[in-house]
Each structure stands twice: as C-alpha cells, then as structure tokens.
Write a protein that holds these residues in place. Structure first.
Motif, PDB file in Angstrom:
ATOM      1  N   ASN A 138       0.850  -1.193   0.000  1.00 57.86           N
ATOM      2  CA  ASN A 138       0.000   0.000   0.000  1.00 57.86           C
ATOM      3  C   ASN A 138       0.885   1.241   0.000  1.00 57.86           C
ATOM      4  O   ASN A 138       2.115   1.139  -0.069  1.00 57.86           O
ATOM      5  N   THR A 140       1.931   3.141   2.185  1.00 58.85           N
ATOM      6  CA  THR A 140       2.754   3.339   3.378  1.00 58.85           C
ATOM      7  C   THR A 140       3.885   2.331   3.502  1.00 58.85           C
ATOM      8  O   THR A 140       4.988   2.678   3.930  1.00 58.85           O
ATOM      9  N   SER A 223      -5.207   7.567  -2.283  1.00 60.87           N
ATOM     10  CA  SER A 223      -5.967   8.515  -1.474  1.00 60.87           C
ATOM     11  C   SER A 223      -6.553   7.840  -0.239  1.00 60.87           C
ATOM     12  O   SER A 223      -6.652   6.616  -0.160  1.00 60.87           O
ATOM     13  N   LYS A 224      -6.958   8.651   0.717  1.00 62.04           N
ATOM     14  CA  LYS A 224      -7.580   8.136   1.936  1.00 62.04           C
ATOM     15  C   LYS A 224      -9.099   8.191   1.836  1.00 62.04           C
ATOM     16  O   LYS A 224      -9.799   8.424   2.817  1.00 62.04           O
ATOM     17  N   ASN A 228     -11.168   3.193   0.209  1.00 59.95           N
ATOM     18  CA  ASN A 228      -9.797   2.681   0.116  1.00 59.95           C
ATOM     19  C   ASN A 228      -9.348   2.166   1.480  1.00 59.95           C
ATOM     20  O   ASN A 228      -8.561   2.788   2.179  1.00 59.95           O
ATOM     21  N   TRP A 229      -9.826   0.982   1.825  1.00 63.31           N
ATOM     22  CA  TRP A 229      -9.560   0.448   3.162  1.00 63.31           C
ATOM     23  C   TRP A 229      -8.071   0.276   3.446  1.00 63.31           C
ATOM     24  O   TRP A 229      -7.630   0.356   4.587  1.00 63.31           O
ATOM     25  N   THR A 231      -5.666   2.190   2.983  1.00 60.08           N
ATOM     26  CA  THR A 231      -4.992   3.398   3.471  1.00 60.08           C
ATOM     27  C   THR A 231      -5.439   3.760   4.885  1.00 60.08           C
ATOM     28  O   THR A 231      -4.974   4.754   5.438  1.00 60.08           O
ATOM     29  N   SER A 232      -6.326   2.969   5.481  1.00 63.63           N
ATOM     30  CA  SER A 232      -6.765   3.241   6.850  1.00 63.63           C
ATOM     31  C   SER A 232      -5.661   2.870   7.833  1.00 63.63           C
ATOM     32  O   SER A 232      -4.769   2.071   7.521  1.00 63.63           O
ATOM     33  N   PRO A 233      -5.679   3.437   9.060  1.00 67.59           N
ATOM     34  CA  PRO A 233      -4.616   3.152  10.039  1.00 67.59           C
ATOM     35  C   PRO A 233      -4.401   1.674  10.304  1.00 67.59           C
ATOM     36  O   PRO A 233      -3.284   1.239  10.577  1.00 67.59           O
ATOM     37  N   THR A 236      -1.902   0.535   7.691  1.00 68.49           N
ATOM     38  CA  THR A 236      -0.693   1.313   7.434  1.00 68.49           C
ATOM     39  C   THR A 236       0.367   1.130   8.516  1.00 68.49           C
ATOM     40  O   THR A 236       1.456   1.679   8.409  1.00 68.49           O
TER      41      THR A 236
END
Length: 278
Positions: A138, A140, A223-224, A228-229, A231-233, A236
C-alpha cells in the motif's frame, strides 16, 4: 529455483489492495501461461494451478491485469515492467541439499535498483502442506506475510529521498525455474535432475487490488477515500501483536539481512537501513 528430489506444494494468497471495480480473481480468469512445460495447467474450477519443471522446459504464469498498491520466485513476484527502472517485489523459495532446510528469499526493486535481500528459514516444512504467502503493498509500506505472520517490512520514506514503488502498476508473475547460477548456496548446489519433474502446486489465488488505469490511478489508489480500506490506520502500521510476531521470526529464523552486510556495500549502506521499518 534450485531444488532436488522434493516436490514443492505451496498455497499462495495474494492480498492486494481492493478497489470496487476489481473482479473476483482466480487463476482461470486472472492468469495465463506465457511459457513452460506442457504439464503445467490450471485445474479444478480455476482455483488450482500446477507448474512443472523438467530439464527441457520451465513453467511460468502471468497475470492478465495490472494493479497498483497490492498484496503479491518456486518464484512469486509483482513486477511493474521490464527495463532499467522497473519496480519489483519478490517472494521466492530456494531449494537445498536433501535434508537441509529451505530458504525463503525476499527482495524489492525500486526504479530498477534491488540488492535488498532478506532470507529466512521457514518454521515448517513447506512441502508438507499448503500455506498462505501474502505481499501487502500500500502507499505506506510493503509487508511480506507467511500464514498471516509478518516476516519483513519495507516502509515508504520517499519524502526523505528513498525510492518507493508507487509510480507504476504491477502484474503478478509466478514461475518454477532453474536458478543454478545463483540461488542455492550462491550457485554451488546444482539441481539433481534425477528427481525431475519438479512440481509446484498453488491454490486460491486472490488479488484484492486497486486496478491500474494509467497515471491517474496513483492518486485514486493512494488517497484516503472511505472506500480505500488499505490506506486506513489498521493497514498502514503493524499492531503490537504483529510486531511481536515479526520480532519472533527475525530473531529465530532470519539468516541474511542486506542491512547488516557491511562488506558487500563497502560500508556505504543503503539509506533505508538507518530508518525504522516497523
């Protein structure tokens, strides 16, 4: 892949970033053969794949689609393109002399530069049963998993001048091939062809991917946005439990880390070696 006598069986689950327009992936509708042994085949209802290697031919499959931000040598790799500036994420099994452990070999290329190998002994016999091998990719980090246990992380430090694979979509490749010139003990151990044919079996390919639609995909997939699961905390960073599992693997099963090979790099270590990865 350098191995002798032993038939490899492995389950590969490719956990890739999911996009609402992606399709349900399996071998039959997502992969095709582009070279190889006639014995290699997609079987069952499209969820089973067999690759066969003998002394006259190897085997390889290639994904039909191109993905951006996803989870993905035997050989499994995500590759953006051919050429001098390609990106690539590798998961490989290296054979060995009979009775000696196999090696899980990982590597990552960014803009055509690799030399980032890390190697591990598996804590199980990879020929005895199927296992899950996942590359989660991803914006991150890239994380390599075995049976949902993280074994390696490569974080995105692009803002600090360290290249990260996020400018190109990638395809999934898998092959069973003869790597006599380098793989097993640096190429010292050659394939014993009396054990051929060698067979690798795969099940349940699942590419949960953000589909590549050209350069515009970089912004869309990175993008967040709510959909777009990846890119969720939760996706990441590793949880404390996953960090503990990662430490356990690296403390007990890691056998090579390029970031500790001062001789190889003449003391000029790659810059990411000085950055936290997890």
């Amino acid at each position: 892949m350098a191995t002798s006598h032993t038939v490899l069986a492995a389950l590969f689950f490719f956990g890739m970033a999911f996009h609402l327009t992606s399709v349900d992936a399996n071998f039959a509708n997502s992969m095709y053969f582009y070279w190889g042994n006639p014995g290699s085949a997609i079987q069952g209802k499209g969820d089973d794949l067999q690759l066969v290697l003998d002394q006259t031919s190897g085997s390889g499959v290639k994904s039909k689609g191109t993905f951006l931000f996803g989870s993905i040598e035997m050989l499994i790799k995500l590759v953006s393109s051919t050429g001098d500036r390609h990106d690539e994420i590798d998961f490989e099994f290296l054979g060995n002399l009979s009775g000696q452990p196999y090696i899980i070999h990982t590597n990552i290329y960014t803009q055509g530069i690799g030399n980032r190998e890390q190697q591990f002994h598996p804590w199980f016999d990879p020929t005895a049963d199927f296992h899950n091998y996942t590359i989660h990719w991803n914006p991150t980090a890239v994380v390599w998993y075995v049976d949902s246990v993280p074994i390696r992380v490569f974080r995105n430090y692009e803002s600090q001048g360290i290249a990260y694979p996020n400018k190109q979509g990638m395809r999934v490749y898998s092959s069973l091939w003869n790597a006599d010139n380098w793989a097993t003990q640096g190429g010292r151990i050659k394939i014993d062809w009396s054990g051929a044919p060698f067979i690798a079996r795969y099940q349940r390919f699942r590419a949960r991917a953000c589909k590549w639609r050209g350069p515009i995909s970089i912004g869309q997939c990175g993008s967040k946005a709510p959909g777009n699961w990846w890119t969720s905390p939760a996706y990441t960073s590793l949880s404390f439990t996953k960090q503990g599992q990662l430490k356990w693997v690296r403390d007990n099963y890691m056998i090579y880390d390029y970031c500790k090979d001062m001789k190889r790099f003449n003391g000029q270590m790659p810059p990411e070696c000085f950055k936290p990865q997890f």
